[in-house]
Design a protein around this motif. Structure first.
Motif, PDB file in Angstrom:
ATOM      1  N   GLU A 158       2.624 -11.833  -4.964  1.00 11.80           N
ATOM      2  CA  GLU A 158       3.908 -12.427  -4.584  1.00 11.80           C
ATOM      3  C   GLU A 158       4.195 -12.195  -3.112  1.00 11.80           C
ATOM      4  O   GLU A 158       4.736 -13.075  -2.421  1.00 11.80           O
ATOM      5  N   ALA A 212      -6.451  -7.236  -5.425  1.00  6.64           N
ATOM      6  CA  ALA A 212      -6.655  -7.402  -6.864  1.00  6.64           C
ATOM      7  C   ALA A 212      -6.156  -6.188  -7.642  1.00  6.64           C
ATOM      8  O   ALA A 212      -5.600  -6.325  -8.735  1.00  6.64           O
ATOM      9  N   ARG A 213      -6.340  -4.998  -7.068  1.00  5.43           N
ATOM     10  CA  ARG A 213      -5.894  -3.778  -7.734  1.00  5.43           C
ATOM     11  C   ARG A 213      -4.375  -3.600  -7.660  1.00  5.43           C
ATOM     12  O   ARG A 213      -3.805  -2.830  -8.435  1.00  5.43           O
ATOM     13  N   SER A 214      -3.737  -4.287  -6.723  1.00  3.88           N
ATOM     14  CA  SER A 214      -2.304  -4.101  -6.498  1.00  3.88           C
ATOM     15  C   SER A 214      -1.430  -4.905  -7.458  1.00  3.88           C
ATOM     16  O   SER A 214      -0.233  -4.654  -7.560  1.00  3.88           O
ATOM     17  N   GLY A 215      -2.023  -5.908  -8.110  1.00  7.69           N
ATOM     18  CA  GLY A 215      -1.297  -6.615  -9.149  1.00  7.69           C
ATOM     19  C   GLY A 215      -0.421  -7.757  -8.671  1.00  7.69           C
ATOM     20  O   GLY A 215      -0.429  -8.143  -7.492  1.00  7.69           O
ATOM     21  N   PRO A 216       0.400  -8.322  -9.594  1.00  9.30           N
ATOM     22  CA  PRO A 216       1.226  -9.508  -9.313  1.00  9.30           C
ATOM     23  C   PRO A 216       2.200  -9.329  -8.159  1.00  9.30           C
ATOM     24  O   PRO A 216       2.481 -10.287  -7.424  1.00  9.30           O
ATOM     25  N   ALA A 217       2.733  -8.121  -7.998  1.00  9.84           N
ATOM     26  CA  ALA A 217       3.699  -7.905  -6.912  1.00  9.84           C
ATOM     27  C   ALA A 217       3.052  -8.154  -5.554  1.00  9.84           C
ATOM     28  O   ALA A 217       3.677  -8.724  -4.651  1.00  9.84           O
ATOM     29  N   GLU A 270      -4.488   3.337  -1.342  1.00 14.75           N
ATOM     30  CA  GLU A 270      -3.309   3.064  -2.173  1.00 14.75           C
ATOM     31  C   GLU A 270      -2.333   4.236  -2.153  1.00 14.75           C
ATOM     32  O   GLU A 270      -1.112   4.041  -2.215  1.00 14.75           O
TER      33      GLU A 270
END
Length: 290
Positions: free
Chosen positions: A272, A264-269, A136
Motif C-alpha cells: 500500500e 514481499a516479507r513486509s506484507g500488504p501494508a 526489518e
C-alpha cells in the motif's frame, strides 16, 4: 607459509585463517592490517600501533607469526598493492584497445550472465533471510557505497524508499559522512557495498559501526573483504568482466532482489505504501506523459 614473495591476497588469506588462533593483542593488530591495507603501506609502524592501540613490537611479532622475517617483509605486499593500484585498470584498457571492438559487447553480456548465475549460487535463502531480518529490526537503514558502488547503493535507497522512508545514503549530501557516522545508533543497521580495491571511506564506516554496535549487512566480492570481516551477513557477487573495469551488474542485481524480498516479507501494508508513493510521484509530475 614462507613469507618471501607472498602476494597481498595470499597474506590477507593467511591473516584471516590464523585470526581465531592469535592472542588478543596479535588479533587486534591483524584486524587492523585487514581493515586498513592502505594505511599499512603509507604510515610508520609506530603510527599503526597508535591507531590500532597495540605496541609497535606487536606488529613485529605478528610478522614472524605469519612466516615473515620482519615487519618490512610483511609490509611489502601492502606497498606493492598500493603502488600498482591503478595498473590493472590501465593494463586492461590497453589490452582492450589492442584487441579491438569485435565481440566485446557479446562477451561482456555473457560474463555478466555468468556473474548473475554465480550470485544466485552462492547466496542461499538463509543469508537472504538473515539480511532481511536485520534490516526489518532496524529503526533506520544507512547504505554505504562509494565510487563505482555508489550506483547500487543509490538504487537500494531509491527502491526501499518506495515502501519505507527510514533508509538513507551515507555521505549523500556530499561531505557530512563523519557527522552521520558520529550520530549512529545501535537501533540502526548499515548495508555496506564494496569490491577490491575497496574504497577508503568504507574503513570509517566499519569502525563507526563497531563502535556504536550497529549491525552490518555486507554486499561484497569476497568473504575476505574488510567490510565482510565485521558483517552479520555477507551477500557475495562477482566482478568478472572482459572490460577494463570490474562489473557491478551482479551487485545491482543483488540490491534489486534484496529490495524485492524485503517488500514481499513486509506484507500488504508495504504494498500500500508503494501505491501511495507512486501516486505522489505522479502528482508531482515525476514522469513524462506518454
Amino acid at each position: 607459509m614462507d613469507g618471501r614473495d607472498a602476494g597481498f591476497e595470499e597474506v590477507q588469506g593467511r591473516i584471516l585463517a590464523d585470526l581465531p588462533d592469535l592472542s588478543s593483542e596479535l588479533r587486534k593488530a591483524a584486524r587492523f592490517l585487514v581493515d586498513h591495507p592502505d594505511e599499512v603501506a603509507l604510515v610508520s609502524m609506530r603510527v599503526l600501533a597508535s591507531r590500532s592501540e597495540v605496541t609497535p613490537t606487536t606488529f613485529v611479532r605478528l610478522a614472524r607469526r605469519l612466516g615473515f622475517g620482519d615487519w618490512a617483509a610483511l609490509r611489502k605486499p601492502f606497498e606493492d598493492r598500493l603502488r600498482s593500484g591503478n595498473a590493472p585498470f590501465a593494463a586492461k584498457a590497453d589490452a582492450l584497445v589492442k584487441r579491438g571492438a569485435e565481440a566485446i559487447f557479446a562477451e561482456s553480456l555473457r560474463t555478466i550472465s555468468a556473474n548473475l548465475a554465480a550470485a544466485e549460487a552462492v547466496n542461499g535463502g538463509d543469508e537472504i533471510a538473515r539480511a532481511c531480518a536485520i534490516l526489518e529490526r532496524a529503526q533506520r537503514i544507512r547504505v554505504a557505497g562509494f565510487r563505482s558502488c555508489r550506483a547500487p547503493a543509490h538504487a537500494l535507497v531509491y527502491l526501499c524508499r518506495m515502501f519505507r522512508r527510514d533508509i538513507t545514503l551515507l555521505g549523500g549530501d556530499g561531505g557530512a559522512l563523519e557527522a552521520e557516522l558520529a550520530a549512529l545508533s545501535k537501533r540502526e543497521a548499515i548495508v555496506a557495498i564494496g569490491f577490491s580495491p575497496y574504497s577508503r571511506e568504507l574503513g570509517p564506516v566499519v569502525e563507526a559501526a563497531r563502535r556504536h554496535g550497529v549491525p552490518i549487512v555486507a554486499i561484497a566480492d569476497s568473504m575476505a573483504a574488510p567490510v565482510a570481516r565485521h558483517a552479520e551477513v555477507t551477500l557475495r557477487f562477482s566482478t568478472d568482466s572482459p572490460s577494463f573495469f570490474p562489473s557491478v551488474a551482479a551487485a545491482m542485481a543483488i540490491v534489486e532482489a534484496l529490495a524485492a524480498t524485503m517488500l514481499a516479507r513486509s506484507g500488504p501494508a508495504a504494498a500500500e505504501r508503494v501505491r501511495e508513493t507512486e501516486l505522489e510521484l505522479q502528482a508531482f509530475g515525476a514522469y513524462l506523459a506518454e
